[in-house]
Motif scaffolding. Sequence first.
Motif, PDB file in Angstrom:
ATOM      1  N   THR A   1     -32.512   2.434   1.688  1.00  0.00           N
ATOM      2  CA  THR A   1     -33.375   3.314   2.384  1.00  0.00           C
ATOM      3  C   THR A   1     -34.102   2.712   3.712  1.00  0.00           C
TER       4      THR A   1
ATOM      5  N   GLU B   1     -33.999  -3.844   3.271  1.00  0.00           N
ATOM      6  CA  GLU B   1     -35.174  -4.237   3.078  1.00  0.00           C
ATOM      7  C   GLU B   1     -35.414  -4.239   1.402  1.00  0.00           C
TER       8      GLU B   1
ATOM      9  N   SER C   1     -49.567   5.183   4.011  1.00  0.00           N
ATOM     10  CA  SER C   1     -47.784   4.521   3.841  1.00  0.00           C
ATOM     11  C   SER C   1     -48.066   3.147   3.369  1.00  0.00           C
ATOM     12  N   THR C   2     -46.730   2.858   2.868  1.00  0.00           N
ATOM     13  CA  THR C   2     -46.447   1.336   2.689  1.00  0.00           C
ATOM     14  C   THR C   2     -45.743   1.153   3.783  1.00  0.00           C
TER      15      THR C   2
ATOM     16  N   PHE D   1     -35.133   5.819   6.098  1.00  0.00           N
ATOM     17  CA  PHE D   1     -34.703   7.356   5.776  1.00  0.00           C
ATOM     18  C   PHE D   1     -35.794   8.088   6.318  1.00  0.00           C
ATOM     19  N   LYS D   2     -36.980   7.841   6.330  1.00  0.00           N
ATOM     20  CA  LYS D   2     -37.973   8.672   6.460  1.00  0.00           C
ATOM     21  C   LYS D   2     -37.980   9.631   7.802  1.00  0.00           C
TER      22      LYS D   2
ATOM     23  N   GLY E   1     -40.260   5.407  -5.407  1.00  0.00           N
ATOM     24  CA  GLY E   1     -41.517   4.950  -5.110  1.00  0.00           C
ATOM     25  C   GLY E   1     -42.368   6.374  -5.357  1.00  0.00           C
ATOM     26  N   ASN E   2     -42.479   7.014  -4.058  1.00  0.00           N
ATOM     27  CA  ASN E   2     -43.446   8.209  -4.203  1.00  0.00           C
ATOM     28  C   ASN E   2     -42.611   9.434  -4.612  1.00  0.00           C
ATOM     29  N   LEU E   3     -41.125   8.972  -4.949  1.00  0.00           N
ATOM     30  CA  LEU E   3     -40.171   9.898  -5.469  1.00  0.00           C
ATOM     31  C   LEU E   3     -40.010  11.120  -4.483  1.00  0.00           C
ATOM     32  N   GLY E   4     -40.046  10.958  -3.318  1.00  0.00           N
ATOM     33  CA  GLY E   4     -39.504  12.064  -2.451  1.00  0.00           C
ATOM     34  C   GLY E   4     -38.086  12.067  -2.418  1.00  0.00           C
ATOM     35  N   ASN E   5     -37.414  11.208  -2.148  1.00  0.00           N
ATOM     36  CA  ASN E   5     -36.285  11.178  -2.001  1.00  0.00           C
ATOM     37  C   ASN E   5     -35.296  11.696  -3.313  1.00  0.00           C
TER      38      ASN E   5
ATOM     39  N   ILE F   1     -45.973   1.361  -5.744  1.00  0.00           N
ATOM     40  CA  ILE F   1     -46.725   2.568  -6.011  1.00  0.00           C
ATOM     41  C   ILE F   1     -46.905   3.081  -7.618  1.00  0.00           C
TER      42      ILE F   1
ATOM     43  N   ASN G   1     -43.220   2.541   6.080  1.00  0.00           N
ATOM     44  CA  ASN G   1     -42.025   3.072   6.662  1.00  0.00           C
ATOM     45  C   ASN G   1     -42.383   4.477   7.086  1.00  0.00           C
ATOM     46  N   THR G   2     -43.170   5.341   6.206  1.00  0.00           N
ATOM     47  CA  THR G   2     -43.836   6.770   6.746  1.00  0.00           C
ATOM     48  C   THR G   2     -44.560   6.732   7.845  1.00  0.00           C
TER      49      THR G   2
ATOM     50  N   ALA H   1     -42.411  -1.437  -0.192  1.00  0.00           N
ATOM     51  CA  ALA H   1     -42.234  -0.039   0.163  1.00  0.00           C
ATOM     52  C   ALA H   1     -42.527   0.823  -1.201  1.00  0.00           C
ATOM     53  N   ILE H   2     -42.187   0.367  -2.440  1.00  0.00           N
ATOM     54  CA  ILE H   2     -42.087   1.130  -3.519  1.00  0.00           C
ATOM     55  C   ILE H   2     -43.146   0.537  -4.443  1.00  0.00           C
TER      56      ILE H   2
END
Length: 466
Positions: A409, A379, A149-150, A125-126, A254-258, A336, A152-153, A333-334
């Motif tokens: 994601t 994933e 990044s984990t 999704f990034k 994860g980083n709570l962007g979505n 965090i 994907n970013t 990925a999450i």
Amino acid sequence: MSDTPIAFQRCIAPQCGATYSIQEVLVACPKCGDLLDVAYDWDRAETPRSLAEFEASWSRRRNPACYSGVWRFHRLLPFCSENQIVTVGEGQTLFQQADAVAQFTGLNSGCLYLQYEGMNPSGSFKDNGMTAAFTHAQMTGAQRAACASTGNTSASLAMYCAVTRLMKAVIFIGSGKISYGKLSQALEYGALTVQIEGDFDDAMLRVREVCRELGIYLVNSINPFRLEGQKSVMFRVLEAMAWQVPDWIVVPGGNLGNSSAFGKAFAELKQLGLIDRIPRLAVINAAGADTLYQLYEQRGMRWNQGQVDMSVADQYGQDLDAQQKKASTIASAIEINRPVNFRKCLRALEVCDGVVRRVSDQEILDAKAQVGAGGIGCEPASAASVAGAKLLRSEGIINADDRVVCILTGHQLKDPTATVAYHTADQDHFDKVLGSRGVKCASYANRAVVVPNDLSEIVKAIRLHS
Ligand code: F0G
């Protein structure tokens, strides 16, 4: 007509609310340090009268801005002009009714949908966010862009740099923390890869310092322009549902962007009168990286229209430090513990009457196997959404006939290690990769059949198993 721009940046803290030009490169409010939004003077923007108006752009898809699944909604993220858009054709993703997964989660047939963001060019999704951040970076004349990044970013940033040749990518990763699928992308796309001792949370702190010092453009989701692009995931969900609003959106946290971007998308659509109600949001943490769950569900932190008592979160962070507690989950990925968008996510949870849950690695991998069995794999982190939907269904919070959209994601091939270990017939291999994480069994494993290299034995085995 006023000549003040329609788009600007605004501090999310209502008691500050400072505004800045979109030409400024900021990842925090210079006045109070809080997060920033991209905000719009909607009264002066050219907004659609109905969401169905967006359907016309498909017939103009030879224009890259109409083809992109992000930019065909340009009128809902109008911070740039059309000729400034940097797109690689992201956002052509799938929305799929998944009845077998519905059954697994306890939902009625026809009620569970998977929004498959692994279809993006870099496999996650990034890209939805990166096209927007990249566009902004170009508008400000950036030469280099960086992220922690984990995986994907960094893959996404590296891809945009490689495809467009507009910037040089610098990526920060924690040691041993990133799956090979993702690392291989960043390396092959030519990003300068800085591996630091420590985990994602350490890398995130460092990259901010480095970007400040070297004047590098930061593309993590702390960058408000990233989240403008990620709003489009919700626009596409609505589009796929013929502009009907689902009952639930379930997304890994994860980083709570979505989650932050989705909340903003729905708040804006409601404000613009383009939807009449807002779906509920469920954010799903991995149990080994559950800061949001701890603060929202266990300690009762709320956005409270911006009057948040942050001392609870500060204390929680200090306790993590004192116990030297690091995030730990197979869903790397999450993995965090210090989500940068925590405050925006609290706001989104308020907008969407949200809930937060945590799911174990066992639940994540079982859900992942169920998703994969339907032919569209994901994933591990992505499967947290399906595991979370199942949990919320078992609690009776989600009803059997609610219409639930789980966001997948990232692509299945991002992290084959976990998948192969789950399905392996080799117990030692299973124990090594998954047993150490508390995963006890693989109820949905599809194990390879081991046979001698002998025609009759092979034929016998196939007869037996098929
Ligand atoms: N799912 C996947 C596949 C991810 O890569 C990430 C985040 C998330 C979920 C969590 O999303 O941050 O919006 O809550 N990956 C980041 C990265 C941290 O560096 O690639 P979020």
